[in-house]
Design a protein around this motif. Structure first.
Motif, PDB file in Angstrom:
ATOM      1  N   UNK A  99      19.850  19.245  79.781  1.00 17.32           N
ATOM      2  CA  UNK A  99      20.953  19.471  78.846  1.00 17.32           C
ATOM      3  C   UNK A  99      21.591  20.845  79.069  1.00 17.32           C
ATOM      4  N   UNK A 100      20.824  21.958  79.076  1.00 13.69           N
ATOM      5  CA  UNK A 100      21.465  23.253  79.351  1.00 13.69           C
ATOM      6  C   UNK A 100      22.000  23.357  80.767  1.00 13.69           C
ATOM      7  N   UNK A 101      21.333  22.703  81.737  1.00  8.36           N
ATOM      8  CA  UNK A 101      21.825  22.752  83.113  1.00  8.36           C
ATOM      9  C   UNK A 101      23.171  22.067  83.217  1.00  8.36           C
ATOM     10  N   UNK A 121      20.953  13.115  68.902  1.00  5.12           N
ATOM     11  CA  UNK A 121      21.433  14.054  67.886  1.00  5.12           C
ATOM     12  C   UNK A 121      21.941  15.336  68.527  1.00  5.12           C
ATOM     13  N   UNK A 122      21.267  15.785  69.598  1.00  4.30           N
ATOM     14  CA  UNK A 122      21.735  16.970  70.313  1.00  4.30           C
ATOM     15  C   UNK A 122      23.133  16.741  70.868  1.00  4.30           C
ATOM     16  N   UNK A 123      23.334  15.561  71.470  1.00  7.33           N
ATOM     17  CA  UNK A 123      24.662  15.242  71.989  1.00  7.33           C
ATOM     18  C   UNK A 123      25.709  15.164  70.904  1.00  7.33           C
ATOM     19  N   UNK A 124      25.311  14.587  69.751  1.00  6.68           N
ATOM     20  CA  UNK A 124      26.258  14.487  68.634  1.00  6.68           C
ATOM     21  C   UNK A 124      26.650  15.870  68.136  1.00  6.68           C
ATOM     22  N   UNK A 125      25.665  16.783  68.061  1.00  5.98           N
ATOM     23  CA  UNK A 125      25.960  18.140  67.599  1.00  5.98           C
ATOM     24  C   UNK A 125      26.886  18.853  68.569  1.00  5.98           C
ATOM     25  N   UNK A 147      10.485  16.014  78.982  1.00  8.06           N
ATOM     26  CA  UNK A 147      10.799  17.412  79.233  1.00  8.06           C
ATOM     27  C   UNK A 147      12.017  17.580  80.141  1.00  8.06           C
ATOM     28  N   UNK A 148      12.135  16.828  81.255  1.00 12.76           N
ATOM     29  CA  UNK A 148      13.322  17.001  82.106  1.00 12.76           C
ATOM     30  C   UNK A 148      14.626  16.720  81.395  1.00 12.76           C
TER      31      UNK A 148
END
Length: 627
Positions: A477-479, A13-17, A471-472
């Motif tokens: 994702x932000x990295x 979902x994060x990727x879709x957003x 967690x990684x």
């Protein structure tokens, strides 16, 4: 399993957003130009705000009535079909040359415009004889883009865009400022002293000497006027959801990227909002608060006007006909000049490449608030700037940007190594308790609440944290997004070669098997032009996923099996530098996984058992079908 499924769904979902939002907006909220009567009225009202006098500028650069800089009747010369070639236009008016180590051009004495600038150390293409990048071009040409400094006022004869000024020097250089002079018939003398440094900063000191008998009231103003022409913008330099191209500025200490060409022109009125609570309509956007600077940003280039000594100014973005736009500011109130007195105002003009170190230097040296935000770093600014400086330091060290990206990948993976160790340890623990989890699921298959309670108790007894292994993923994702922004926005990577066929790391990999690597005489469509680097990225990601523990859910197995090949096509249009980073990162991850498996044999043993069970199940299903 439910916990892991929920986590995987959260990541997806994060990727879709992140990647699907702009597609959603374009699909369900298309441009509404010419469909909104209120917008049309706003544009008409704005264009009627200050009609041009006879002989005034047809491009909207002349002073308007009521002491407002600029005019709304933009683009009239283009509408009349008077667009001419650059050499013809340059030869029509008297000019003063500009010569610096990094800028060449001329000052137009008619109108006192800076309208002819090229960046001598940035080329339009990879060829050695490729012309330098042109930033400013005079009005009347296809890509008109210029800056002007002037005065607005009533009851006094003022210089305008038709005024021919006199220059006290034959050339503007870093060692030789140029002063432009003009006097009216009522005793006022106007002067603009232009100085320039060895990079991209021009300082304009405007002065008015009142030798008349009466006091006068004037508003000094500064503006940048440009034509938006998308016909010659490379695909990698066009505006996108992650790269802001268009009007930009800093207001009340905050950078603003919310105004773009489309909504300023009324092409996207449904989403045209003014974030500052001041007047806003299609065609104009005013900012009555503290204006630190404003102008127009391209992916790599910037034209910005900057008030000096923080005077109270009113800034405005405006649009007119034929895709002509203007950024301008003026003092918030008229200044009275008594007889025998002199009024001085200083403005700076940045016209050049958005080089990170240079913007930082100007920001500190001249106290220009957030000038470095001319680069739209995005959400992770605090992390991206250090990452850029690391990459640039490595580039200066090795002299090859591709090698610098590889070295930076080693650094990033090294920093993430302890987290990866914890991830694999957690995966090993989870695999170790899988048989017990299966028994619980079978025992309480009809009582989901009891099943969850027993599984949570198992986690507690075995000291297993089901979230530790994920967690990684959230940290990366932000990295990755920060690396994406750094590699996409850095002009330092533009036209930088790596090796062999990769001669521009800022452009997509040009070599594709679709046309047999250029042997067949056709260019495949962009969605099929998959280069070698993205293919290598997909292959390495496939093997990386193969080394991961097998997912118990068949649907999850299919998703992870298909993901590398989907990403091949998603990443194909991106910069080769980003593709190189991801490929090298995959290779290092595979090596890292191999080593960590040697440290956690129970994980490898469990993977082998899972593979045996899968093969056995497949044989049973095959035998059942045969019977």
């Amino acid at each position: 399993m439910d916990d892991k499924r929920n986590i995987i769904m959260a990541v997806l979902l994060t990727g879709i957003i992140l990647f699907g939002w702009p597609v959603l907006m374009e699909t369900f909220f298309p441009d509404m130009a010419n469909k909104n009567e209120a917008v049309e009225q706003a544009k008409t009202s704005d264009q009627a705000e200050a009609p041009l006098a006879n002989g005034a500028a047809a491009d909207g650069s002349g002073p308007a009535a009521s002491m407002t800089p600029g005019s709304a009747a933009f683009g009239a010369d283009r509408a009349a079909g008077t667009v001419r070639t650059l050499p013809v236009v340059l030869a029509e008016t008297p000019r003063v040359p500009i010569e610096t180590p990094r800028l060449n051009g001329t000052i137009n004495l008619k109108g006192a415009r800076i309208d002819d600038l090229t960046l001598t150390d940035h080329r339009t293409g990879l060829e050695k004889d490729s012309p330098p990048v042109r930033l400013f071009a005079p009005s009347g040409t296809k890509n008109a883009y210029f800056s002007r400094f002037g005065w607005a006022g009533d009851g006094v004869a003022l210089p305008d865009d038709q005024t021919v000024w006199t220059a006290d020097k034959a050339k503007l250089t870093p060692q030789s400022p140029v002063t432009l002079n003009w006097s009216n018939d009522s005793g006022q003398t106007f002067a603009i002293t232009l100085s320039i440094d060895e990079n991209y900063l021009i300082t304009a000191e405007q002065s008015v000497t009142n030798r008349g008998e009466n006091a006068i009231a004037l508003k000094p103003y500064s503006l940048i006027n440009r034509t938006r022409d998308l016909s010659n913008v490379p695909a990698g330099e066009a505006s996108s959801w992650t790269i802001h191209i268009g009007p930009v500025g800093v207001f009340d200490g905050a950078a603003n990227y919310d105004v773009d060409y489309e909504n300023l022109a009324g092409e996207d009125p449904g989403f045209f909002t003014n974030m500052f609570g001041t007047s806003a309509s299609a065609g104009t956007n005013s900012f009555d608060k503290d204006v630190s600077w404003l102008g127009f940003s391209d992916k790599y280039w910037l034209g910005a006007i900057i008030p000096v000594n923080n005077p109270k100014v009113v800034g405005k973005f405006r649009s007119g006909s034929n895709d002509v736009f203007q950024a301008e500011f003026a003092r918030d109130s008229a200044q009275v000049i008594a007889p025998g007195k002199v009024l001085k105002t200083t403005t700076r003009l940045f016209a050049g490449a958005k080089e990170t170190a240079l913007l930082d230097t100007y920001k500190e040296q001249y106290d220009i608030t957030l000038l470095d935000r001319a680069i739209d770093w995005g959400w992770f600014y605090w992390f991206e700037k250090p990452l850029f400086y690391l990459l640039n330091w490595l580039f200066q060290l090795v002299g090859n940007f591709g090698v610098a990206i590889i070295l930076m990948t080693f650094v990033v993976r090294g920093i993430m190594f302890p987290i990866a160790q914890k991830q694999f340890a957690s995966m090993a623990q989870m695999r170790a308790v899988q048989p017990k989890m299966k028994k619980i699921q079978e025992k309480y298959k009809d009582d989901k609440q009891k099943q969850q309670q027993e599984i949570m108790k198992l986690y507690k007894d075995e000291k297993v944290n089901p979230l530790a292994g994920c967690l990684p993923i959230f940290l990366q994702i932000p990295i990755f997004f920060a690396l994406y922004k750094v590699l996409m926005l850095s002009i330092e990577m533009r036209h930088q070669p790596f090796m062999l066929w990769i001669q521009d790391l800022s452009a997509p990999d040009p070599l594709t098997p679709v046309n047999l690597f250029g042997l067949l005489p056709f260019d495949p469509p962009s969605f099929l032009a998959v280069g070698i680097l993205p293919i290598l990225m997909g292959i390495t990601m496939h093997f990386q996923f193969k080394l991961n523990p097998q997912q118990m859910d068949p649907m999850q197995q299919q998703i992870f099996g298909l993901m590398p090949w989907v990403l091949v096509f998603i990443m194909a249009p991106f910069a080769a530098g980003l593709q190189l980073y991801w490929t090298v990162s995959n290779v290092l991850t595979i090596i890292q996984q191999k080593w960590l498996y040697s440290r956690h044999p129970q994980l490898k043993e469990q993977m082998a058992k899972d593979a045996e069970e899968k093969a056995k199940k497949a044989e049973e299903e095959k035998a059942a079908k045969a019977n």
